[in-house]
Design a protein around this motif. Structure first.
Motif, PDB file in Angstrom:
ATOM      1  N   ALA A   5       1.121  -1.182   0.349  1.00  0.00           N
ATOM      2  CA  ALA A   5       0.060   0.304  -0.212  1.00  0.00           C
ATOM      3  C   ALA A   5       1.400   1.147  -0.077  1.00  0.00           C
ATOM      4  CB  ALA A   5      -1.343  -0.409   0.814  1.00  0.00           C
ATOM      5  N   ALA A   6       2.123   0.821   0.684  1.00  0.00           N
ATOM      6  CA  ALA A   6       3.008   2.392   0.949  1.00  0.00           C
ATOM      7  C   ALA A   6       3.585   2.911  -0.777  1.00  0.00           C
ATOM      8  CB  ALA A   6       3.994   2.618   1.794  1.00  0.00           C
ATOM      9  N   PRO A  50       3.519   3.865  -4.369  1.00  0.00           N
ATOM     10  CA  PRO A  50       2.550   5.478  -4.991  1.00  0.00           C
ATOM     11  C   PRO A  50       2.414   4.323  -6.985  1.00  0.00           C
ATOM     12  CG  PRO A  50       4.931   5.705  -5.441  1.00  0.00           C
ATOM     13  CD  PRO A  50       5.450   4.081  -4.478  1.00  0.00           C
ATOM     14  N   GLU A  51       3.500   3.241  -7.123  1.00  0.00           N
ATOM     15  CA  GLU A  51       2.560   2.544  -8.439  1.00  0.00           C
ATOM     16  C   GLU A  51       1.002   2.158  -8.236  1.00  0.00           C
ATOM     17  OE1 GLU A  51       7.368   2.867  -8.364  1.00  0.00           O
ATOM     18  OE2 GLU A  51       5.127   2.609  -7.107  1.00  0.00           O
ATOM     19  N   LEU A  52       0.560   1.401  -7.003  1.00  0.00           N
ATOM     20  CA  LEU A  52      -0.468   0.692  -6.542  1.00  0.00           C
ATOM     21  C   LEU A  52      -1.362   1.317  -6.503  1.00  0.00           C
ATOM     22  CD1 LEU A  52       1.251  -2.578  -4.716  1.00  0.00           C
ATOM     23  CD2 LEU A  52       1.165  -1.885  -7.624  1.00  0.00           C
ATOM     24  N   GLY A  53      -2.473   1.306  -6.815  1.00  0.00           N
ATOM     25  CA  GLY A  53      -3.720   2.250  -5.874  1.00  0.00           C
ATOM     26  C   GLY A  53      -4.210   1.855  -4.757  1.00  0.00           C
ATOM     27  N   VAL A  54      -5.516   0.107  -5.082  1.00  0.00           N
ATOM     28  CA  VAL A  54      -5.978  -0.342  -4.447  1.00  0.00           C
ATOM     29  C   VAL A  54      -5.224  -1.517  -4.390  1.00  0.00           C
ATOM     30  CG1 VAL A  54      -7.928  -1.842  -3.497  1.00  0.00           C
ATOM     31  CG2 VAL A  54      -8.522   0.396  -5.384  1.00  0.00           C
ATOM     32  N   VAL A  55      -4.948  -1.685  -3.213  1.00  0.00           N
ATOM     33  CA  VAL A  55      -4.028  -3.368  -1.678  1.00  0.00           C
ATOM     34  C   VAL A  55      -5.056  -3.063  -1.146  1.00  0.00           C
ATOM     35  CG1 VAL A  55      -2.717  -3.534  -0.831  1.00  0.00           C
ATOM     36  CG2 VAL A  55      -1.934  -2.052  -2.897  1.00  0.00           C
ATOM     37  N   GLU A  97      -5.776  -8.185  -2.763  1.00  0.00           N
ATOM     38  CA  GLU A  97      -6.170  -7.859  -4.422  1.00  0.00           C
ATOM     39  C   GLU A  97      -5.581  -6.457  -5.098  1.00  0.00           C
ATOM     40  OE1 GLU A  97     -11.036  -8.249  -4.426  1.00  0.00           O
ATOM     41  OE2 GLU A  97     -10.232  -8.040  -3.024  1.00  0.00           O
ATOM     42  N   ILE A  98      -4.985  -6.523  -5.948  1.00  0.00           N
ATOM     43  CA  ILE A  98      -3.911  -4.936  -6.090  1.00  0.00           C
ATOM     44  C   ILE A  98      -4.454  -4.567  -7.679  1.00  0.00           C
ATOM     45  CG2 ILE A  98      -1.835  -3.731  -6.333  1.00  0.00           C
ATOM     46  CD1 ILE A  98      -1.061  -6.482  -4.962  1.00  0.00           C
ATOM     47  N   ASP A  99      -4.535  -3.126  -7.412  1.00  0.00           N
ATOM     48  CA  ASP A  99      -4.995  -2.194  -8.582  1.00  0.00           C
ATOM     49  C   ASP A  99      -4.381  -1.230  -8.932  1.00  0.00           C
ATOM     50  OD1 ASP A  99      -7.392  -3.775 -10.555  1.00  0.00           O
ATOM     51  OD2 ASP A  99      -8.543  -2.147  -9.506  1.00  0.00           O
TER      52      ASP A  99
END
Length: 824
Positions: free
Chosen positions: A533-534, A536-541, A648-650
């Motif tokens: 989650a930390a 910046p390239e990832l939105g939803v974790v 789940e990751i977006d």
């Protein structure tokens, strides 16, 4: 009579060849299975005590509690103890040479540092002596290209990967620690620290030379206390052997089911063969009766012939079983299933194969032999008795219709009743209904399927259809032999495709992101979701976590993902889920009388119902629909120690999938117990077991289909002998050799097509019933027909039957017309 029977058997050896082939294949399946399982059992016995070769006693917990490390020191201090060490078996993750997790279930074991207790087979280097050292299994080292002295990174549920120095490789193949993935061995303190466990699974003890092991066991019991048990070396080995062969016994039972199918099919083929052969000998039998042979002598002569045939074919089957056992072993290795031991051929296996094959052949010949003796000698001398085409009796047909209707009703009603057993009962009853009602059903279908041949081929098609249906019992017996094997293959093909489709729809309903991170054999590390989650390239974790409290499943939810997986919002606004706001599923809301805005207490905290919703996700330990979804932060506050196996990751807005994947992989480089997949790869992982089982089942059932096709060739070949003069007349009036081949090819194709269609119909019906039952129990399952596979099954069956008609056609055309017309 004995000499006459043996001479007759020698004279007609070629005619009985295909019948013998059915016995050979059936016995080969039995013997091969027994050899393969006996080899695995011998390997299991040999390797069961691999890691206890120097263990005299073992201290175990009476329950599931772990043994504290301090107890190891107390045991070591007992007078008479030469060495004592704690052993821990757990799961872990290993990073490969490329920095990615090595796929497969990784076994982590604490290895003793005392030489008196070390029982591992070292391939290269040595075992670990101190903290920071590790050993791996030899295949993993070879596959990854590791060298002794290399830095190996290993992780477990407790946290990120730690670095260790590779000091050796070991051989664990064929043991309980060979589960198809890497093996990692550390010293006890390192194993405890890496896994976060607070104790060992057992304590291994070696006694000093000359010390009474029984007396030492008593002292250890006094030291350990009543909550722990002390086992002797023999007890440890006995339990290890029991564990090793328990799963093997279940595997043997699975194989024996397929063996039973193959033997039943072989029985159909043999019985049909003897019925035809003995019918063709009706005139010869009548002559024997006229010169003084009794009915009993003729009957026992037929059984003697079947016994000799069965014995010879069974002996060949036992020999072929050796090759078949090797084939099963090769198939298991191709499917990445660990196999221990070699092929073991025992006298029991050989004797079982001989007795079973002989008994099957004699049993299949009983009814035809009995019927053959009932024809009066004078009547048997007429042409009418040589080619009986009598249909089935009314009682049989009526009973068959009832059984068939009962089987179909059981399949249809299995879902509403909710009984798995009813699906199996329905399938069995339907099959026997087809067998009993076959003399009416099979010829009728043959006429229907033969319509195109009659239209296209004209007289040739008419002749082929007429030959196919002239003896209803014979064509029914030939076709129903195919129904068993093809029915089961079709059932697994349709069931497998439908199950895969249900799993894929379930993933679509539960996963609303592009990527997923999955724990390999265990929960995700506690810090992993936070580190992802930390980035910046990832939105939803979102880590999928849940627990059951008072028969209610509490699930962590991400507001950004909730709407993607819901089937419907019955009341309220699902987007309002957040701090203090929860989603309640319809069934739970109805049971508790909750509405939007109602107060809900979970874990001593009060929440408000933001919406009443419904979805397709199956329950997880709670009644269907008794679910509450709450925000991740609220769930963490209530259940801080609860972990999940999937996140789940977006990607973040404006970030490409490639950059997001690189960011996730950068984090996972420290967590080898987690694996990154996209939705497609995740679905493939979940359905891979279905594909593997389908491949194994299809291969095993393939032999039953081959035996049934042998029956088609056998029936056609014997029918050619029966119609020698008739075929000669046709050739005499102008039927060309090519047209004769076409008649026999169409006849064989019709028999195979009818059996295959009935088999596909039966298999599809069983699968449809099973899917309806699964849908009722829970989940979005329905029948999905794999038209390509089913078409391939039908095509292969017909093509094989056409090839099977080649030899009978050659035989029909080999004799001159004049000689064939004089055949008696």
């Amino acid at each position: 009579m004995i000499r006459l029977t043996l001479r007759s058997l020698r004279a007609e050896a070629l005619r009985m060849l295909l019948s013998a082939l059915a016995v050979v294949l059936g016995v080969a399946f039995v013997a091969g299975t027994m050899m393969f399982v006996d080899g695995m059992r011998a390997g299991a016995y040999a390797r069961a005590g691999t890691f206890d070769r120097h263990t005299d006693l073992g201290v175990y917990s009476a329950g599931r509690e772990l043994l504290p490390p301090t107890l190891v020191d107390e045991v070591r201090a007992v007078d008479g103890v030469a060495a004592a060490a704690g052993e821990l078996t757990n799961t872990a993750g290993l990073l490969g040479a490329d920095g990615r997790p090595v796929l497969g279930f990784t076994t982590l074991v604490a290895i003793p540092t005392e030489n008196a207790l070390r029982s591992y087979d070292v391939v290269a280097g040595r075992l670990p002596d101190r903290a920071g050292e590790v050993v791996l299994d030899a295949p993993t080292v070879a596959d990854e290209g590791f060298a002794l002295g290399a830095v190996i990174r290993v992780g477990a549920t407790g946290g990120a990967a730690r670095s260790y120095t590779l000091v050796g490789t070991v051989d664990v193949a064929g043991t309980a620690r060979d589960v198809g993935g890497p093996f990692v061995g550390l010293v006890g303190p390192d194993a405890l620290a890496l896994t976060g466990e607070r104790g060992y699974g057992r304590i291994m003890v070696a006694a000093r030379p000359g010390v009474s092991v029984a007396a030492l066991a008593g002292e250890l019991r006094a030291v350990a206390g009543g909550e722990f048990t002390v086992k002797s070396r023999q007890q440890i080995l006995d339990e290890a052997v029991e564990d090793a062969v328990r799963n093997l016994g279940m595997f043997q039972m699975l194989l024996l089911i397929f063996v039973g199918v193959a033997m039943v099919v072989a029985g159909f083929v043999i019985a049909n063969t003897f019925a035809i052969v003995l019918a063709q000998r009706t005139r010869r039998t009548a002559l024997l009766r006229l010169i003084g042979a009794t009915r009993g002598q003729v009957f026992w002569a037929a059984l003697l012939e079947s016994a000799v045939l069965g014995l010879v074919a069974s002996a060949l089957g036992v020999l072929l079983g050796v090759a078949l056992a090797g084939g099963i072993r090769l198939l298991m290795s191709r499917l990445d299933v660990p196999v221990s031991g070699g092929l073991t051929v025992t006298g029991t296996t050989a004797l079982t194969g001989l007795l079973l094959g002989t008994a099957l052949t004699v049993g299949a010949a009983l009814l035809p032999a009995w019927r053959g003796t009932r024809v009066a000698p004078v009547a048997a001398l007429t042409d009418a008795a040589v080619q009986p085409s009598r249909g089935a009796g009314r009682v049989r047909l009526a009973f068959g219709a009832l059984v068939l209707a009962g089987g179909v009703a059981a399949l249809v009603g299995a879902a509403s009743v909710g009984q798995v057993l009813l699906v199996a009962v329905g399938g069995v009853l339907t099959f026997f209904g087809i067998v009993l009602f076959g003399p009416v059903l099979v010829p009728a279908l043959a006429r229907v399927f033969g319509w195109p041949a009659r239209r296209v081929l004209g007289t040739i098609g008419e002749l082929a259809v007429a030959n196919t249906v002239r003896n209803p019992r014979r064509v029914a017996a030939t076709a129903t032999a195919l129904v068993i094997g093809i029915g089961l293959v079709s059932a697994f093909a349709v069931g497998g495709r439908s199950t895969k489709d249900g799993i894929e729809r379930s993933v679509d309903a539960q996963i609303g992101t592009d990527f997923v991170v999955v724990g390999i054999g265990q929960n995700l590390p506690a810090a992993l979701a936070g580190e992802l989650a930390a980035r910046p390239e990832l939105g939803v974790v979102h880590e999928q976590r849940s627990t059951v409290v008072a028969d209610v499943e509490i699930r962590a939810a991400d507001p950004a993902l909730v709407a993607r997986t819901l089937r419907g919002v019955l009341a309220g606004d699902a987007d309002r889920v957040g701090p203090g706001q929860v989603l309640v599923h319809r069934e739970l809301a109805q049971a508790r009388g909750w509405q939007v805005g109602s107060p809900v207490t979970v874990g001593g905290r009060s929440f408000r119902v933001a919406a009443v919703v419904t979805d397709d996700t199956p329950g997880n330990g709670a009644p269907a629909g008794h679910v509450i979804d709450m925000a991740d932060a609220d769930f963490t506050a209530l259940f801080p120690g609860q972990r999940g196996v999937l996140a789940e990751i977006d990607p973040a807005a404006g970030v490409s999938a490639e950059r997001a994947r690189d960011a996730i992989e950068a984090v996972l480089g420290s967590y080898p117990t987690a694996n990154l997949m996209d939705q497609g790869a995740y679905k493939k992982m979940l359905t891979g077991t279905v594909d593997m089982m389908l491949a194994l089942v299809t291969a095993l059932l393939g032999l039953a289909v081959v035996i049934a096709l042998v029956g088609v060739a056998n029936t056609l070949s014997l029918s050619v002998v029966e119609r020698t003069r008739e075929n000669a007349v046709l050739r005499a009036v102008g039927l060309t050799r090519g047209r004769m081949r076409a008649v026999l090819a169409v006849e064989a194709g019709l028999m195979a097509l009818v059996g295959a269609v009935l088999g596909v119909g039966l298999g599809t019906g069983v699968s449809a019933s099973a899917m309806a039952l699964l849908a009722r129990i829970g989940g979005d399952f329905h029948v999905v027909l794999p038209f390509g596979q089913l078409g391939l099954i039908l095509g292969v069956a017909v093509l094989a039957a056409l090839l099977a008609s080649v030899l009978p056609a050659r035989r029909a055309l080999s004799r001159p017309v004049v000689e064939a017309l004089a055949d008696q």
